[in-house]
Design an enzyme around this catalytic site. Sequence first.
Site, PDB file in Angstrom:
ATOM      1  N   HIS A  66       0.826  -1.220   0.143  1.00 36.64           N
ATOM      2  CA  HIS A  66       0.055   0.157   0.079  1.00 36.64           C
ATOM      3  C   HIS A  66       0.803   1.489  -0.023  1.00 36.64           C
ATOM      4  CE1 HIS A  66      -4.074  -2.044   0.629  1.00 36.64           C
ATOM      5  NE2 HIS A  66      -3.202  -3.014   1.417  1.00 36.64           N
ATOM      6  N   ASN A 140     -10.397  -2.958   2.394  1.00 38.68           N
ATOM      7  CA  ASN A 140      -9.897  -2.980   1.104  1.00 38.68           C
ATOM      8  C   ASN A 140     -11.115  -2.818   0.463  1.00 38.68           C
ATOM      9  OD1 ASN A 140      -7.017  -3.351   1.285  1.00 38.68           O
ATOM     10  ND2 ASN A 140      -7.354  -5.649   1.065  1.00 38.68           N
ATOM     11  N   HIS A 331      -3.719   0.886  11.747  1.00 36.17           N
ATOM     12  CA  HIS A 331      -3.495  -0.175  12.687  1.00 36.17           C
ATOM     13  C   HIS A 331      -4.707  -0.922  13.100  1.00 36.17           C
ATOM     14  CE1 HIS A 331      -2.105  -3.209  15.566  1.00 36.17           C
ATOM     15  NE2 HIS A 331      -2.282  -2.331  16.562  1.00 36.17           N
ATOM     16  N   TYR A 354       1.183  -4.130  12.117  1.00 38.14           N
ATOM     17  CA  TYR A 354       0.795  -2.583  11.715  1.00 38.14           C
ATOM     18  C   TYR A 354       1.578  -2.153  12.775  1.00 38.14           C
ATOM     19  CZ  TYR A 354      -2.401  -4.019   8.077  1.00 38.14           C
ATOM     20  OH  TYR A 354      -3.255  -4.527   7.045  1.00 38.14           O
TER      21      TYR A 354
HETATM   22 FE1  HDE Z   1      -2.317  -4.960   5.479  1.00 42.22          FE
HETATM   23  N1  HDE Z   1      -0.587  -3.969   5.927  1.00 42.22           N
HETATM   24  N2  HDE Z   1      -1.818  -6.725   6.057  1.00 42.22           N
HETATM   25  N3  HDE Z   1      -4.076  -5.834   4.821  1.00 42.22           N
HETATM   26  N4  HDE Z   1      -2.914  -3.161   4.930  1.00 42.22           N
HETATM   27  C1  HDE Z   1      -0.194  -2.726   6.067  1.00 42.22           C
HETATM   28  O1  HDE Z   1       0.826  -1.420   7.422  1.00 42.22           O
HETATM   29  C2  HDE Z   1      -0.539  -6.937   6.850  1.00 42.22           C
HETATM   30  C3  HDE Z   1      -4.333  -6.901   4.921  1.00 42.22           C
HETATM   31  C4  HDE Z   1      -4.225  -2.770   4.482  1.00 42.22           C
HETATM   32  O2  HDE Z   1      -2.931   3.525   4.049  1.00 42.22           O
HETATM   33  C5  HDE Z   1       1.109  -2.475   6.497  1.00 42.22           C
HETATM   34  O3  HDE Z   1       1.346   0.862   7.600  1.00 42.22           O
HETATM   35  C6  HDE Z   1      -0.699  -8.265   7.123  1.00 42.22           C
HETATM   36  C7  HDE Z   1      -5.730  -7.301   4.849  1.00 42.22           C
HETATM   37  C8  HDE Z   1      -4.190  -1.345   4.003  1.00 42.22           C
HETATM   38  O4  HDE Z   1      -1.379   3.248   5.408  1.00 42.22           O
HETATM   39  C9  HDE Z   1       1.493  -3.815   6.994  1.00 42.22           C
HETATM   40  C10 HDE Z   1      -1.516  -9.020   6.487  1.00 42.22           C
HETATM   41  C11 HDE Z   1      -6.170  -5.947   4.375  1.00 42.22           C
HETATM   42  C12 HDE Z   1      -3.259  -0.973   4.515  1.00 42.22           C
HETATM   43  C13 HDE Z   1       0.476  -4.624   6.587  1.00 42.22           C
HETATM   44  C14 HDE Z   1      -2.245  -7.963   5.886  1.00 42.22           C
HETATM   45  C15 HDE Z   1      -5.349  -5.228   4.773  1.00 42.22           C
HETATM   46  C16 HDE Z   1      -2.059  -1.978   4.888  1.00 42.22           C
HETATM   47  C17 HDE Z   1       2.247  -1.862   5.429  1.00 42.22           C
HETATM   48  C18 HDE Z   1      -1.806 -10.362   6.558  1.00 42.22           C
HETATM   49  C19 HDE Z   1      -7.877  -5.768   4.234  1.00 42.22           C
HETATM   50  C20 HDE Z   1      -2.562   0.649   4.182  1.00 42.22           C
HETATM   51  C21 HDE Z   1       2.402  -0.094   5.934  1.00 42.22           C
HETATM   52  C22 HDE Z   1      -2.737 -10.835   7.694  1.00 42.22           C
HETATM   53  C23 HDE Z   1      -8.585  -5.996   5.324  1.00 42.22           C
HETATM   54  C24 HDE Z   1      -3.084   1.466   5.344  1.00 42.22           C
HETATM   55  C25 HDE Z   1       1.434  -0.213   7.149  1.00 42.22           C
HETATM   56  C26 HDE Z   1      -2.606   2.809   4.881  1.00 42.22           C
HETATM   57  C27 HDE Z   1      -1.158  -1.799   5.329  1.00 42.22           C
HETATM   58  C28 HDE Z   1       0.488  -5.971   7.282  1.00 42.22           C
HETATM   59  C29 HDE Z   1      -3.626  -8.062   5.134  1.00 42.22           C
HETATM   60  C30 HDE Z   1      -5.295  -3.712   4.376  1.00 42.22           C
HETATM   61  C31 HDE Z   1       3.035  -4.349   6.580  1.00 42.22           C
HETATM   62  C32 HDE Z   1       0.664  -8.971   7.997  1.00 42.22           C
HETATM   63  C33 HDE Z   1      -6.399  -8.599   4.841  1.00 42.22           C
HETATM   64  C34 HDE Z   1      -5.630  -0.609   3.766  1.00 42.22           C
HETATM   65  O5  HDE Z   1       1.734  -3.765   8.349  1.00 42.22           O
END
Ligand code: HDE
Length: 713
Positions: A66, A140, A331, A354
């Site tokens: 993202h 999402n 987060h 997060y």
């Molecule tokens: Fe994320 N995801 N994600 N994700 N995600 C991040 O956090 C992660 C997942 C989502 O506009 C990171 O600050 C793991 C699902 C959005 O700043 C990180 C898993 C969904 C955004 C991270 C998922 C999301 C992130 C990267 C598997 C939809 C952007 C930078 C369990 C429900 C937020 C950050 C923004 C961002 C980890 C799966 C949505 C690395 C480990 C499912 C919208 O922490």
Amino acid sequence: MESNAEEKKTGNGNEEFLTTNQGVRVDHTDDSLKAGTSGPVAMEDFHFREKLMHFDHERIPERVVHARGSGAYGHFRVFDNSMVRYTKAKFLTDPSLSTDVFVRFSTVVGFRGSADTVRDVRGFATKFYTVDGNFDLVGNNMPVFFIQDAIKFPDLVHAIKPEPAHEMPQASAAHDNFWDFISMMPESMHMIMWVLSDRALPRSYAMMEGFGVHTFRLINDEGKATFVKFHWKPILGMHSLVWDEVQKIAGFDPDFNRRDLWERIEEGNPVEFDLGVQLVDEDQEHAFTFDLLDATKIIPEELVPVKIIGRMTLDRNPENFFAETEQAAFHPGHIVPGIDFTNDPLLQGRLFSYLDTQINRFGSANFSEVPVNRPRAVVANNQRDGFMRQTVNKGNINYFPNTLGGGNPHPASFSDGGFIHHRDRVEGVVSRSRTPGFKDFFTQAALFYNSLAPVEKKHLLAAFHFELGKVNSMEVRQNMVAMITNVDLDLAKQVAKGIGIGEPDGMIKVKGVDYEAIEQLSVEWKDRKKVTQSPALSMENTIKDNIRTRKVAILVEDGYNQTELLEMIDFLKQEGAKPVIISKIHGMRKSSDNNEIKTDKTYITTASVVYDALYIPGGSHIEKLIQHGNAIHFINETFRHCKAIGATSEGVNLLRSSQIKGINLDESGNITNSEGVVTISETSGLEKFKEEFKTAIAMHRHWVREEKENVPA
Ligand code: HDE
């Protein structure tokens, strides 16, 4: 006067004199301090050293996923107090409260500078600055995810990101590593269907749905829990771009979705979404043919309707991209009383990731002090110090319990608004395993596919052809075709045909699927609730009754018909659409009766792909337009992308020219108003034309035209 002094300190751009970061006025900033005019630079040039030092440290690590995103501020309000039965969260129950929000929309795969319109999932992260503390709904624009357990997330992301040897391709899943991984990951098939659908190509961030994805819990005043799925429903309906268009826009305006969001808000068109909830009583947890804790599954809206409870309005652009949008730290663990987690293993993993990622990005645990992250609720605890601490904590007490500080701050009870984790009963033996209810990977992938309109299915097939056609390994292509046979055999056959693989003649069992367990469950769960069609999944069933915020290109050269043009501009504006005058060159265009209109864009500074519709007014300017290749291309391309085309009086002649392809003509060579092409041969009777043209634009696209593949674009 005092506020001026404050502004000066904060660098709001109103300052008169240039200073160093220490506030010392600088007399010269174009030359470094040298020995003579060509000697070495003097060490004592503090201004030079400070300026360069700061520049060298301007970047923070981009988000690992993202990375590319755009943000906006706004507010949220519930419609009534009907949620009191389910939650004690005040922002969800008190209609007198307007809760500030910050939303960041994003793509997932591309780097920070990548194009907006790539095929990808869109992030939809909302920070609610509630009276009870910050709640982040980090969702999402698709309601499911690729994997069921967070432990696989690093593999998924490594596989989809550019390949490590050469860092290609940018912002695209169309490469060997990704499909190799997916061909071994049957649980991802439902999400793959979404990603290859038109949902992955949103026309605007204002025209896509949002989902919390996981099942969460709501907790009421008595501590009773109800399962909940969160939904965002766009007021303007859900609309997508077409594949040929997105690829061209990626070059033409890589900031397309960002610009669109920014301009909407600057122009006073707030971006609005209704918040909806699907509520499931705890005793209904096992009423479905899937596990509520499995993030690769939806609860079909036909089984549990989405109850609309409030509206979010985004109406303010950030003032500084880095300070606000880039530094926003979301987060899923930012939660408030009245909402709670479930044991969804994907959600549980996110609760670790997060916070951890913010340390990498900010280099400090104090990221919550950055203005965009700061809660509006009071923050009081004994956490202290660390890199870049902003808060100047007063007093001598930084521990609990204490008597010297009057025992404060002290924990709050449930009735005082304290967050109390839901008393979830858990038992079992420690193991790395999944419950049987997670094992059916294909039923909902098929449900999604079967719920699409024929044109959506066609687009999905084309997406498979593109993605898998870019995979070099024939083995991976073969494995993917085998996987698709588990979703829909006919689809698998059509995919195979397009990518040079032998057509399968039946379902092929793939590794990683426990077919026996699935069979057993289908017997055990035969009486549970299910659907085989879900109309809510098709974008074709979206709102198509207005043309608000649609951009309408108008082709104008000298000699245009002033009356028609002005009447149409007035009409389009009244309906909330945005007319844009496009000519060969900038400056003023002259009408046949010597009036003037200003060119907004030229064929060099714009292209058909960034508009929703096209209008050609009458007048002698048509003779010029017929001679102009760029105008002809503009019209043909608009036709090919299935957008509404309107023409009046002499404008109709242009559409009848032999260079314009695909338009339906009757036996006498007249245009039959059909397939989103609307014409009228006179200036009188414009009223009827306006209404028909409006309906054609509101339809968004006229897909039947896709059959006419011979139209150049
Ligand atoms: Fe994320 N995801 N994600 N994700 N995600 C991040 O956090 C992660 C997942 C989502 O506009 C990171 O600050 C793991 C699902 C959005 O700043 C990180 C898993 C969904 C955004 C991270 C998922 C999301 C992130 C990267 C598997 C939809 C952007 C930078 C369990 C429900 C937020 C950050 C923004 C961002 C980890 C799966 C949505 C690395 C480990 C499912 C919208 O922490």
